[in-house]
Write a protein that holds these residues in place. Structure first.
Motif, PDB file in Angstrom:
ATOM      1  N   ARG A  84     -33.494 -36.016 -48.233  1.00 14.33           N
ATOM      2  CA  ARG A  84     -32.562 -35.527 -49.169  1.00 14.33           C
ATOM      3  C   ARG A  84     -31.960 -34.298 -48.501  1.00 14.33           C
ATOM      4  O   ARG A  84     -32.519 -33.216 -48.771  1.00 14.33           O
ATOM      5  N   SER A  85     -30.878 -34.328 -47.768  1.00 13.76           N
ATOM      6  CA  SER A  85     -30.408 -33.430 -47.099  1.00 13.76           C
ATOM      7  C   SER A  85     -28.993 -32.864 -47.794  1.00 13.76           C
ATOM      8  O   SER A  85     -28.228 -33.753 -48.282  1.00 13.76           O
ATOM      9  N   ALA A  86     -29.033 -31.414 -47.997  1.00  9.76           N
ATOM     10  CA  ALA A  86     -27.887 -30.874 -49.025  1.00  9.76           C
ATOM     11  C   ALA A  86     -27.095 -29.810 -47.843  1.00  9.76           C
ATOM     12  O   ALA A  86     -27.897 -29.150 -47.511  1.00  9.76           O
ATOM     13  N   LEU A  87     -25.744 -29.911 -47.829  1.00 11.88           N
ATOM     14  CA  LEU A  87     -24.953 -29.060 -47.007  1.00 11.88           C
ATOM     15  C   LEU A  87     -24.929 -27.681 -47.787  1.00 11.88           C
ATOM     16  O   LEU A  87     -24.453 -27.827 -49.002  1.00 11.88           O
ATOM     17  N   VAL A  88     -25.294 -26.687 -47.383  1.00 15.93           N
ATOM     18  CA  VAL A  88     -25.184 -25.250 -47.772  1.00 15.93           C
ATOM     19  C   VAL A  88     -24.557 -24.513 -47.124  1.00 15.93           C
ATOM     20  O   VAL A  88     -24.609 -24.400 -46.058  1.00 15.93           O
ATOM     21  N   SER A  89     -23.986 -23.351 -47.839  1.00 18.39           N
ATOM     22  CA  SER A  89     -23.278 -22.458 -47.046  1.00 18.39           C
ATOM     23  C   SER A  89     -23.498 -20.911 -47.813  1.00 18.39           C
ATOM     24  O   SER A  89     -23.219 -19.821 -47.200  1.00 18.39           O
ATOM     25  N   GLU A  90     -24.133 -20.920 -48.683  1.00 22.86           N
ATOM     26  CA  GLU A  90     -24.668 -19.644 -49.642  1.00 22.86           C
ATOM     27  C   GLU A  90     -25.969 -19.990 -50.428  1.00 22.86           C
ATOM     28  O   GLU A  90     -26.324 -21.077 -50.712  1.00 22.86           O
ATOM     29  N   PRO A  91     -26.439 -19.028 -50.848  1.00 24.81           N
ATOM     30  CA  PRO A  91     -27.811 -19.082 -51.440  1.00 24.81           C
ATOM     31  C   PRO A  91     -28.153 -19.917 -52.676  1.00 24.81           C
ATOM     32  O   PRO A  91     -28.920 -20.626 -52.676  1.00 24.81           O
ATOM     33  N   LEU A  92     -26.909 -19.679 -53.371  1.00 32.22           N
ATOM     34  CA  LEU A  92     -27.145 -20.491 -54.648  1.00 32.22           C
ATOM     35  C   LEU A  92     -26.976 -22.025 -54.574  1.00 32.22           C
ATOM     36  O   LEU A  92     -27.736 -22.939 -55.292  1.00 32.22           O
ATOM     37  N   SER A  93     -26.395 -22.529 -53.763  1.00 33.89           N
ATOM     38  CA  SER A  93     -26.234 -23.944 -53.384  1.00 33.89           C
ATOM     39  C   SER A  93     -27.670 -24.348 -52.624  1.00 33.89           C
ATOM     40  O   SER A  93     -28.079 -25.350 -52.840  1.00 33.89           O
ATOM     41  N   ALA A  94     -27.960 -23.474 -51.523  1.00 29.92           N
ATOM     42  CA  ALA A  94     -29.668 -23.727 -51.275  1.00 29.92           C
ATOM     43  C   ALA A  94     -30.750 -23.847 -52.612  1.00 29.92           C
ATOM     44  O   ALA A  94     -31.533 -24.720 -52.418  1.00 29.92           O
ATOM     45  N   GLU A  95     -30.441 -22.885 -53.157  1.00 29.67           N
ATOM     46  CA  GLU A  95     -31.413 -23.019 -54.345  1.00 29.67           C
ATOM     47  C   GLU A  95     -31.288 -24.066 -55.572  1.00 29.67           C
ATOM     48  O   GLU A  95     -32.248 -24.712 -55.796  1.00 29.67           O
ATOM     49  N   LEU A  96     -30.055 -24.500 -55.776  1.00 30.34           N
ATOM     50  CA  LEU A  96     -29.882 -25.729 -56.636  1.00 30.34           C
ATOM     51  C   LEU A  96     -30.265 -26.785 -56.131  1.00 30.34           C
ATOM     52  O   LEU A  96     -30.647 -27.817 -56.427  1.00 30.34           O
ATOM     53  N   ALA A  97     -30.022 -27.086 -54.624  1.00 31.40           N
ATOM     54  CA  ALA A  97     -30.405 -28.182 -53.739  1.00 31.40           C
ATOM     55  C   ALA A  97     -32.006 -28.448 -53.908  1.00 31.40           C
ATOM     56  O   ALA A  97     -32.255 -29.585 -54.239  1.00 31.40           O
ATOM     57  N   ARG A  98     -32.817 -27.374 -54.102  1.00 27.86           N
ATOM     58  CA  ARG A  98     -34.248 -27.610 -54.001  1.00 27.86           C
ATOM     59  C   ARG A  98     -34.505 -27.683 -55.746  1.00 27.86           C
ATOM     60  O   ARG A  98     -35.107 -28.849 -56.097  1.00 27.86           O
ATOM     61  N   SER A  99     -33.865 -26.868 -56.314  1.00 28.94           N
ATOM     62  CA  SER A  99     -34.509 -26.999 -58.058  1.00 28.94           C
ATOM     63  C   SER A  99     -33.935 -28.231 -58.659  1.00 28.94           C
ATOM     64  O   SER A  99     -34.875 -28.651 -59.400  1.00 28.94           O
TER      65      SER A  99
END
Length: 147
Positions: A84-99
């Protein structure tokens, strides 16, 4: 908490891959470096598939997929249902991808995101737990599409 983290990149992102891998090792993580290691042109799907296989086979808990935009290698990794790969460019999208999405891989575009921001994204991704609850039902559907 330390993790085994797989990392893979194409030629456009090999420098960022090396920097992130060294930074992760310095933080106490074990890094499974799946290449590439130079500027010679390679095909990003090959590295996305390698990364997804490492996740699916249990060789690594998390993965970091890097290419010029992050888009192509993420698409390749997501061909494997265990990934389950999520493209991220800033920390909020990285956090939401996990949570919310229980992402086990983040993809970052080396031509779009600088090394310091990439590290902040990785740091937030690794520090965030999956919330479960109502999100579990949705994540379960990702592995079993009803086409």
């Amino acid at each position: 908490m330390s993790h085994i983290i797989a990392i893979a990149a194409d030629h456009a992102a090999y420098e960022l891959k090396s920097e992130i891998a060294d930074w992760l090792r310095a933080a106490g993580h074990e890094v499974l470096d799946l290449g590439t290691d130079g500027p010679q042109s390679v095909d990003y799907p090959d590295y996305g598939y390698k990364l997804a296989k490492a996740i699916a086979d249990g060789e690594a808990r998390f993965g970091i997929a890097l290419c010029g935009s992050g888009i192509g290698i993420s698409m390749a990794a997501n061909r494997n249902p265990a990934c389950r790969s999520a493209l991220v460019s800033e920390p909020l999208s990285a956090e939401l991808a996990r949570s919310h999405n229980d992402a086990n891989v983040i993809a970052i575009g080396a031509r779009l995101t600088g090394p310091e921001m990439a590290k902040v994204c990785v740091e937030r991704f690794l520090a965030t737990d999956f919330l479960g609850d109502r999100h579990s039902r949705r994540v379960d559907k990702l592995g079993a599409p009803q086409l």
